[in-house]
Design an enzyme around this catalytic site. Structure first.
Site: not given
Lengths: 136, 110, 102
Positions: B105-106, B108-110
């Site tokens: 998952k990138p 900072g991606c929530v």
């Protein structure tokens, strides 16, 4: 969202791999880059070791995050200050560090250097000039 | 829960991202997209392959705005916007395209 | 009685290396590992300290930790031996005990 653009300085003083600070700092920089702020990175003391070329971590079984510094330009991080005295005390020169660049969209994607070698006195002024300093 | 691709089991995390990026093969994207009822076109593959190249070079998945800018530069200005990317990947380029590409998952991606 | 001393902290940040070198007896061995390997570099502010220790003790640096940090063997102070993990095990076995300077 706030209209005020603040000037954030990420201060890196730790070597990579021995502790988690270097990677954590890089992650926070990348996350923070999503917000339109004026971001600078400073590499002081052992922090300069984060930027050395030729890092190969397969034998120690850790993630090699040195290639990630090259992505900073994509994240609009264009100012990377490296302290001259810190390099010299460690037997290093700019040639031992990665060449980091950013592309200037306004000048047909011309590649420009991100790393600026500064003296300790200049670094002190950069720190004074920052609105917020994040220490790692 | 592991997913099965061509008779082989691939470990995934609780959000469906591949546990080991190095195990990835195109069949992983095919199986994941089928579960989402999405048919992969060449345009989808352009993005998936680009994400894999980006990860290979920088060891991170790009943030959405970094991805859109890069896609515009590489595949044409008309494609360099989130509308185009969300058109291809309705759940979002990060949640869907990165997952199909086997990336974590990138950041900072929530 | 000979001891293998290990130092895993950067000599520029902690006094672990200096303290270690002030306490080693002749014939002992010092292994630099993790961030300790930065002490093995030439042209640093601690080079003199490390070089004078070489008169007294054997100094080793762990190769995988040098590689991880982008430090080439040609930059290592002559007289320091670079060892791999198997070499680390041999050193530990050859000495009566291992003392860590954290």
């Amino acid at each position: 969202m706030s209209e005020t653009i603040k000037n954030f300085l990420y201060l890196n003083r730790k070597a990579p791999y021995g502790t988690i600070y270097a990677w954590e700092s890089l992650e926070v920089v990348l996350i923070g880059a999503a917000f339109d702020q004026d971001v600078s990175l400073a590499f002081v003391d052992d922090g300069v070791f984060q930027l050395t070329k030729n890092q190969h971590t397969s034998a120690v079984g850790m993630k090699n995050f040195s290639p990630t510094y090259a992505a900073l330009g994509d994240y609009e991080v264009k100012k990377v200050f490296v302290e001259k005295e810190s390099l010299e005390e460690r037997g290093l020169s700019l040639d031992d560090l990665q060449h980091l660049t950013w592309e200037d969209e306004d000048e047909d994607w011309a590649e420009k250097d991100s790393i600026h070698l500064v003296t300790r006195a200049e670094m002190a002024a950069i720190m004074d000039g920052a609105d917020v300093v994040f220490s790692f | 829960m592991p997913i099965e691709v061509n008779g082989k089991a691939f470990e995934t995390d609780e959000e469906g991202y591949l546990a080991n990026i190095n195990e990835w093969e195109p069949g992983v994207a095919e199986v994941m997209s089928k579960e989402d009822d999405l048919e992969l076109t060449d345009e989808h593959w352009d993005i998936i392959n680009y994400l894999r190249e980006y990860y290979e070079e920088y060891q991170i998945a790009p943030a959405v705005r970094v991805l859109t800018k890069a896609v515009g530069k590489k595949f044409g200005k008309d494609k360099g916007n989130s509308k185009y990317l969300y058109g291809l990947f309705p759940y979002g380029p990060a949640k869907q395209a990165c997952r199909y590409a086997g990336l974590p998952k990138p950041t900072g991606c929530v | 009685m000979s001891t293998l001393h290990t130092v895993n902290k950067s000599p520029f940040e902690k006094t672990s290396l200096a303290a270690c070198l002030e306490h080693v007896s002749a014939g002992a061995a010092v292994l630099l590992l993790e961030d300790g390997v930065y002490a093995a570099l030439t042209r640093t502010s601690v080079e003199g300290q490390v070089k004078s220790a070489l008169d007294n003790v054997k100094v080793y640096a762990l190769g995988p930790d040098l590689q991880a940090r982008g430090l080439l063997e040609e930059r290592v102070i002559p007289g320091i031996s670079v060892v791999d993990y198997a070499g680390f095990v041999d050193l530990a076995a050859e000495h009566d005990k291992v003392q860590a300077w954290l």
